[in-house]
Design an enzyme around this catalytic site. Structure first.
Site, mmCIF file in Angstrom:
data_model
loop_
_atom_site.group_PDB
_atom_site.id
_atom_site.type_symbol
_atom_site.label_atom_id
_atom_site.label_comp_id
_atom_site.label_asym_id
_atom_site.label_seq_id
_atom_site.Cartn_x
_atom_site.Cartn_y
_atom_site.Cartn_z
ATOM 1 N N ILE A 1 47.036 177.220 -9.019
ATOM 2 C CA ILE A 1 48.458 177.519 -8.795
ATOM 3 C C ILE A 1 49.109 178.018 -10.090
ATOM 4 O O ILE A 1 49.896 178.976 -10.081
ATOM 5 C CB ILE A 1 49.173 176.251 -8.274
ATOM 6 C CG1 ILE A 1 48.661 175.913 -6.863
ATOM 7 C CG2 ILE A 1 50.688 176.450 -8.267
ATOM 8 C CD1 ILE A 1 49.127 174.550 -6.341
ATOM 9 N N ASN B 1 53.153 172.563 -14.545
ATOM 10 C CA ASN B 1 52.250 172.680 -13.401
ATOM 11 C C ASN B 1 50.961 171.868 -13.570
ATOM 12 O O ASN B 1 50.411 171.377 -12.581
ATOM 13 C CB ASN B 1 51.890 174.165 -13.203
ATOM 14 C CG ASN B 1 50.663 174.353 -12.342
ATOM 15 O OD1 ASN B 1 50.739 174.278 -11.117
ATOM 16 N ND2 ASN B 1 49.512 174.569 -12.968
ATOM 17 N N SER C 1 55.490 169.593 -7.975
ATOM 18 C CA SER C 1 55.353 168.280 -7.343
ATOM 19 C C SER C 1 54.268 168.359 -6.269
ATOM 20 O O SER C 1 53.251 169.029 -6.428
ATOM 21 C CB SER C 1 56.727 167.908 -6.761
ATOM 22 O OG SER C 1 56.663 166.716 -6.028
ATOM 23 N N SER C 2 54.494 167.707 -5.144
ATOM 24 C CA SER C 2 53.555 167.745 -4.024
ATOM 25 C C SER C 2 54.272 167.285 -2.768
ATOM 26 O O SER C 2 55.130 166.388 -2.835
ATOM 27 C CB SER C 2 52.376 166.803 -4.290
ATOM 28 O OG SER C 2 51.628 166.619 -3.093
ATOM 29 N N TYR D 1 48.365 159.124 -6.857
ATOM 30 C CA TYR D 1 48.714 160.523 -7.174
ATOM 31 C C TYR D 1 50.113 160.837 -6.651
ATOM 32 O O TYR D 1 50.949 161.402 -7.368
ATOM 33 C CB TYR D 1 47.670 161.457 -6.546
ATOM 34 C CG TYR D 1 48.071 162.912 -6.493
ATOM 35 C CD1 TYR D 1 47.955 163.726 -7.624
ATOM 36 C CD2 TYR D 1 48.565 163.480 -5.312
ATOM 37 C CE1 TYR D 1 48.334 165.060 -7.579
ATOM 38 C CE2 TYR D 1 48.941 164.811 -5.266
ATOM 39 C CZ TYR D 1 48.821 165.597 -6.392
ATOM 40 O OH TYR D 1 49.196 166.916 -6.345
ATOM 41 N N LYS E 1 53.946 162.022 -8.510
ATOM 42 C CA LYS E 1 54.819 163.137 -8.128
ATOM 43 C C LYS E 1 56.221 162.628 -7.770
ATOM 44 O O LYS E 1 57.216 163.325 -7.986
ATOM 45 C CB LYS E 1 54.200 163.919 -6.967
ATOM 46 C CG LYS E 1 52.869 164.595 -7.321
ATOM 47 C CD LYS E 1 52.999 165.571 -8.471
ATOM 48 C CE LYS E 1 51.712 166.367 -8.693
ATOM 49 N NZ LYS E 1 51.830 167.364 -9.766
HETATM 50 P P1 NAP Z 1 43.546 173.094 -10.616
HETATM 51 O O1 NAP Z 1 43.069 174.295 -9.880
HETATM 52 O O2 NAP Z 1 42.643 171.917 -10.736
HETATM 53 O O3 NAP Z 1 43.985 173.566 -12.097
HETATM 54 C C1 NAP Z 1 44.460 172.597 -12.964
HETATM 55 C C2 NAP Z 1 45.036 173.257 -14.194
HETATM 56 O O4 NAP Z 1 45.612 172.227 -15.017
HETATM 57 C C3 NAP Z 1 44.016 173.963 -15.051
HETATM 58 O O5 NAP Z 1 44.641 175.051 -15.698
HETATM 59 C C4 NAP Z 1 43.613 172.899 -16.072
HETATM 60 O O6 NAP Z 1 43.144 173.446 -17.321
HETATM 61 C C5 NAP Z 1 44.948 172.181 -16.262
HETATM 62 N N1 NAP Z 1 44.771 170.785 -16.633
HETATM 63 C C6 NAP Z 1 44.145 169.810 -15.934
HETATM 64 N N2 NAP Z 1 44.154 168.659 -16.615
HETATM 65 C C7 NAP Z 1 44.801 168.904 -17.779
HETATM 66 C C8 NAP Z 1 45.106 168.121 -18.914
HETATM 67 N N3 NAP Z 1 44.752 166.838 -19.027
HETATM 68 N N4 NAP Z 1 45.774 168.714 -19.927
HETATM 69 C C9 NAP Z 1 46.130 170.002 -19.859
HETATM 70 N N5 NAP Z 1 45.848 170.807 -18.815
HETATM 71 C C10 NAP Z 1 45.193 170.255 -17.790
HETATM 72 O O7 NAP Z 1 44.913 172.529 -10.024
HETATM 73 P P2 NAP Z 1 45.873 173.136 -8.877
HETATM 74 O O8 NAP Z 1 45.310 172.767 -7.562
HETATM 75 O O9 NAP Z 1 46.181 174.547 -9.174
HETATM 76 O O10 NAP Z 1 47.168 172.227 -9.078
HETATM 77 C C11 NAP Z 1 48.244 172.620 -9.912
HETATM 78 C C12 NAP Z 1 49.411 171.685 -9.683
HETATM 79 O O11 NAP Z 1 49.795 171.729 -8.310
HETATM 80 C C13 NAP Z 1 49.110 170.224 -9.987
HETATM 81 O O12 NAP Z 1 50.223 169.603 -10.578
HETATM 82 C C14 NAP Z 1 48.843 169.631 -8.615
HETATM 83 O O13 NAP Z 1 49.115 168.237 -8.568
HETATM 84 C C15 NAP Z 1 49.832 170.416 -7.779
HETATM 85 N N6 NAP Z 1 49.496 170.472 -6.353
HETATM 86 C C16 NAP Z 1 48.328 171.055 -5.949
HETATM 87 C C17 NAP Z 1 48.056 171.108 -4.593
HETATM 88 C C18 NAP Z 1 46.802 171.746 -4.064
HETATM 89 O O14 NAP Z 1 46.528 171.631 -2.863
HETATM 90 N N7 NAP Z 1 46.007 172.444 -4.883
HETATM 91 C C19 NAP Z 1 48.936 170.542 -3.673
HETATM 92 C C20 NAP Z 1 50.108 169.959 -4.122
HETATM 93 C C21 NAP Z 1 50.381 169.934 -5.475
HETATM 94 P P3 NAP Z 1 41.568 173.774 -17.540
HETATM 95 O O15 NAP Z 1 41.276 175.023 -16.746
HETATM 96 O O16 NAP Z 1 41.448 174.011 -19.004
HETATM 97 O O17 NAP Z 1 40.799 172.605 -17.058
#
Ligand code: NAP
Length: 250
Positions: A18, A91, A140-141, A155, A159
């Protein structure tokens, strides 16, 4: 000239998923984008390259969040590349799939450190650098507003904390013309979900069925919502929790 030309944005966790979608969209809208990541330098460089290939400007920014002093280190690095900030998107986040009965204190603390504490301090130190009229968006979520599965409860709690931060911070930064909002995705096709979402057609269809629109979300779906909030058109929206779940909560 995009609507965000002359603006500087920082998107945490912009190497993948995202965050990458948001960074690319803000870059297309004309912002100079700090592409933050934790360890995946190659992915961050890909995001920067994609922004530049579309005619935008970006630079990578490494900082592990969820450790003491993380936010200060992030901004020290940022200051080497940019002079002031207009848009901050908190994010970066982590999840868990450990059942309630098995989640230990260490993992609980890590969830809160990355998902709730880091956005607090990244914003606290970032606010000093932010020009009046700026924008803060917290990712958030939908799980903060609907009963989560037991393994997602902690989790979801992180949020919920983030959303309270959004609401209260909007009052603190409002006098400077800075808006603060939460955007809440539902199920989005990113690495964090890849194992179960892409495990079978049934999993995919089951996830799609949560949405009133009958499909799984994409990073671009969320990025377009964020793009509105950070644009001049979003100036009168603050302290808001925006459901970007594709109708998964109704
Ligand atoms: P993702 O694909 O797992 O990507 C996570 C990103 O955050 C990567 O750029 C990662 O960097 C970085 N990251 C993870 N841990 C970190 C840390 N300790 N310090 C600094 N950077 C860190 O995640 P996503 O699914 O896109 O989710 C993004 C946001 O949306 C999150 O807050 C998640 O809770 C929220 N969200 C996601 C969903 C969903 O279905 N995907 C739904 C609701 C909310 P690296 O590449 O260097 O590891």
């Amino acid at each position: 000239m995009g609507v965000l030309s002359d603006r500087t944005a920082l998107v945490t966790g912009a190497s993948r998923g995202i965050g990458r979608g948001i960074a690319e969209r803000l870059g297309r809208d004309g912002a100079r984008v700090a592409v933050h990541y934790a360890s995946n330098e190659a992915a961050a460089e890909e995001t920067v390259a994609a922004i530049e290939a579309a005619g935008g400007s970006a630079f990578p920014l490494r900082a592990e969040l969820g450790t003491p002093g993380d936010a200060e280190r992030l901004w020290e690095e940022f200051d080497r590349h940019a002079d002031g900030l207009d848009i901050l998107v908190n994010n970066a986040g982590i999840g868990t799939s450990r059942p309630f009965e098995e989640l230990d204190e260490r993992e609980y603390d890590r969830l809160f450190a990355v998902n709730a504490k880091a956005p607090f301090f990244v914003t606290r130190f970032g606010a000093r650098r932010m020009r009046d009229g700026g924008r803060v968006v917290n990712i958030s979520s939908g799980l903060a507003r609907t009963a989560a599965m037991p393994e997602l409860m902690a989790y979801a709690m992180t949020k919920g904390a983030l959303d309270v931060f959004t609401r209260d911070l909007s009052k603190v930064l409002g006098p400077r013309g800075i808006t603060v909002n939460s955007v809440a995705p539902g199920i989005v096709d990113t690495d964090v979900n890849a194992d179960w979402l892409r495990a079978s057609d049934e999993s995919w269809q089951g996830a799609a069925a949560y949405s009133a629109l009958g499909r799984v979300g994409t990073p671009a779906d969320i990025a377009d919502v964020v793009a509105f909030l950070v644009s001049p058109d979003g100036r009168w929206v603050t302290g808001h929790w925006l459901d970007a779940t594709g109708g998964s909560l109704t």
